[in-house]
Design an enzyme around this catalytic site. Structure first.
Site, short mmCIF file in Angstrom:
data_model
loop_
_atom_site.label_atom_id
_atom_site.label_comp_id
_atom_site.label_asym_id
_atom_site.label_seq_id
_atom_site.Cartn_x
_atom_site.Cartn_y
_atom_site.Cartn_z
N GLY A 191 0.73 -1.19 -0.02
CA GLY A 191 -0.17 0.07 0.20
C GLY A 191 0.51 1.46 -0.09
N GLY A 236 -3.84 -15.27 13.24
CA GLY A 236 -4.13 -13.81 13.30
C GLY A 236 -3.04 -13.14 12.88
CG LEU A 277 -6.36 -7.13 7.90
CD1 LEU A 277 -5.76 -7.87 9.06
CD2 LEU A 277 -6.10 -5.60 7.64
CG HIS A 337 -21.74 -26.46 -22.85
ND1 HIS A 337 -21.89 -26.64 -21.68
CD2 HIS A 337 -21.68 -27.24 -23.69
CE1 HIS A 337 -22.01 -28.18 -21.62
NE2 HIS A 337 -21.95 -28.62 -22.92
#
Length: 366
Positions: free
Chosen positions: A20, A174, A221, A351
C-alpha cells in the site's frame, strides 16, 4: 515531547515499505511530488502510515517453539510431521501445501469448519476438501501448551489430548498491527483496542495531514486493497480529486486452497440479518466439473447466488472449485455494478465451463 528538528522536508512521507505504501508513493511521484519511503524520518506536508502487520503468537507456554507463515519461507527442508493451528486462509493454504508435499499434517481449529467467516456452503465444502487432501483436522480444540522433546515439538490440546511429536508447529491465528513502538501515543494518534490506527472513509487519522491504510488500519487485510487505497489517497492529495476514496464494500477475495475459493458480497447469514429472510432469495448448485470426468475422485464445485428483494439484486456470490479464483474477477464487476438475477439470466452461457452455472441457475433453493 519537544519537537524534533527536521533535516529535510518532503511533500509526502511514507512510513513502511509494503504494497500500500509503495503504491501510494509511486502514484504520488507521478504527479511530481517529492516522496521519501521509509529510511530516515523527515517532516512532510502529508504523512502516510503504512507499516503493515505481523503474525500473532498466542500467549501460552511454549508458543515461541512454533513458527509463523514468515518462518515457513525460511524452512530449509520439508518437515515430515507438521501441526498447523488456525482456521483462516493462511492456515488452510499452509496445511494443504504441507500435505501436498507429503508431510503428515494436522490442523487444529476451534470450530467445526475452516474459514468460518465465508458463507456456510463454502466453509463446509472446503473443510471436506481439506480433509480429502490428506490433512487431519482436530475440531473444537485450542492449544494449551507446547513443549520441546527429543522427538520433536509436542502439542497438548485443551481437551487433554497430546498430539504426536511434530517437526514443525505453525501458528496461523491472526495478525497484529505494527504500531507498537511507532510513537502513536506521543502524538495522541487514535488506535482501536487491537492497536490498529483508526481512520475515516478517506484514510484520515485524527491528526490532520496524517493518514493510514493497509493492515495497520485493520480494514480488509488484503494486498490489492492496500494498493487500491494507497493509489486513491495519492490522487486525492495530489491530483485534485478531493472526493476520491476506496469503496470497502463488495471487495472480492480468493483463498488459494485446493480447490480455490472465490467470494464477493454478503454471506447468506449477513444478507438475512441485513435485509430479512423474507427479502432474500438463494440459488445454489453442486456438481462435479467435466475436468474430473476421467479422474478417480470426483471433486465437487459449489456455487451460490444471494439475491435481495423483488428485483433480485445480487448481493452475494460465492464459489469453490477448480478455476474459481479466475472466474471471480469478472463476476465481481457485475456485482459492483448492481447486477440482478435477470442480468445473469440474460447472458448466454459459455459451454462447457463451470462458470456457466452462474447464468443458468433457474430455481431458487426451497
Amino acid at each position: 515531547m519537544a519537537p524534533v528538528p527536521a533535516s529535510k522536508h518532503f511533500d509526502y512521507l511514507v512510513l513502511g515499505g509494503g504494497s500500500g505504501g509503495i503504491a501510494s508513493a509511486r502514484r504520488a511521484a507521478e504527479f511530481g511530488i517529492k516522496v521519501v519511503v521509509d529510511g530516515t524520518i523527515y517532516s512532510a506536508d502529508h504523512i502516510l502510515v503504512a507499516v503493515g502487520g505481523q503474525p500473532t503468537l498466542p500467549t501460552i507456554p511454549g508458543a515461541e517453539l512454533g513458527i509463523t507463515s514468515d518462518g515457513f519461507f525460511q524452512l530449509k527442508e520439508r518437515p515430515q510431521r507438521v501441526v498447523v493451528v488456525g482456521a483462516g486462509y493462511i492456515a488452510v493454504e499452509m496445511a494443504q501445501i504441507f500435505a501436498g508435499l507429503g508431510s503428515s499434517t494436522t490442523l487444529a481449529i476451534r470450530g467445526h469448519t475452516v474459514l468460518r467467516y465465508f458463507d456456510s456452503l463454502i466453509s463446509e465444502a472446503v473443510t471436506e476438501e481439506v480433509e480429502h487432501s490428506g490433512v487431519n483436522i482436530k475440531r473444537g480444540v485450542e492449544v494449551a501448551t507446547v513443549k520441546k522433546t527429543s522427538e520433536g515439538v509436542v502439542v497438548t490440546l485443551n481437551t487433554g489430548e497430546v498430539l504426536p511429536p511434530a517437526d514443525v508447529l505453525l501458528w496461523a491465528v491472526g495478525r497484529s498491527p505494527n504500531t507498537e513502538g511507532l510513537g502513536c501515543d506521543e502524538i495522541n494518534m487514535s488506535l482501536d483496542k487491537q492497536g490498529h490506527v483508526v481512520v475515516d472513509d478517506f484514510q484520515n487519522t485524527n491528526i490532520e495531514g496524517v493518514y493510514a491504510l493497509g493492515d495497520v488500519a485493520g480494514k480488509a487485510l488484503l494486498t490489492p486493497v492496500a494498493i487500491a487505497a494507497g493509489r486513491r489517497l495519492a490522487h486525492r492529495l495530489f491530483d485534485n480529486q478531493p472526493s476520491l476514496k476506496l469503496d470497502y464494500t463488495n471487495i472480492p477475495s480468493v483463498v488459494f486452497s485446493h480447490p480455490p475459493i472465490g467470494s464477493i458480497g454478503l454471506t447468506e447469514k449477513e444478507a438475512t440479518q441485513q435485509f430479512g429472510e423474507e427479502n432474500i432469495t438463494v440459488y445454489e448448485t453442486k456438481f462435479s466439473p467435466m475436468y474430473h470426468a476421467m479422474t478417480t475422485r470426483k471433486q465437487n464445485t459449489v456455487m451460490k447466488l444471494i439475491c435481495k428483494g423483488k428485483e433480485e439484486t445480487v448481493v452475494g456470490l460465492h464459489m469453490m472449485g477448480r478455476g474459481c479464483d479466475e472466474m471471480l474477477q469478472g463476476f465481481s464487476v457485475a456485482v459492483k455494478m448492481g447486477a440482478t438475477k435477470s442480468d445473469f439470466d440474460s447472458c448466454v452461457a459459455i459451454h462447457p465451463t463451470s462458470s456457466e452455472e452462474f447464468v443458468t441457475m433457474r430455481n431458487p433453493r426451497k
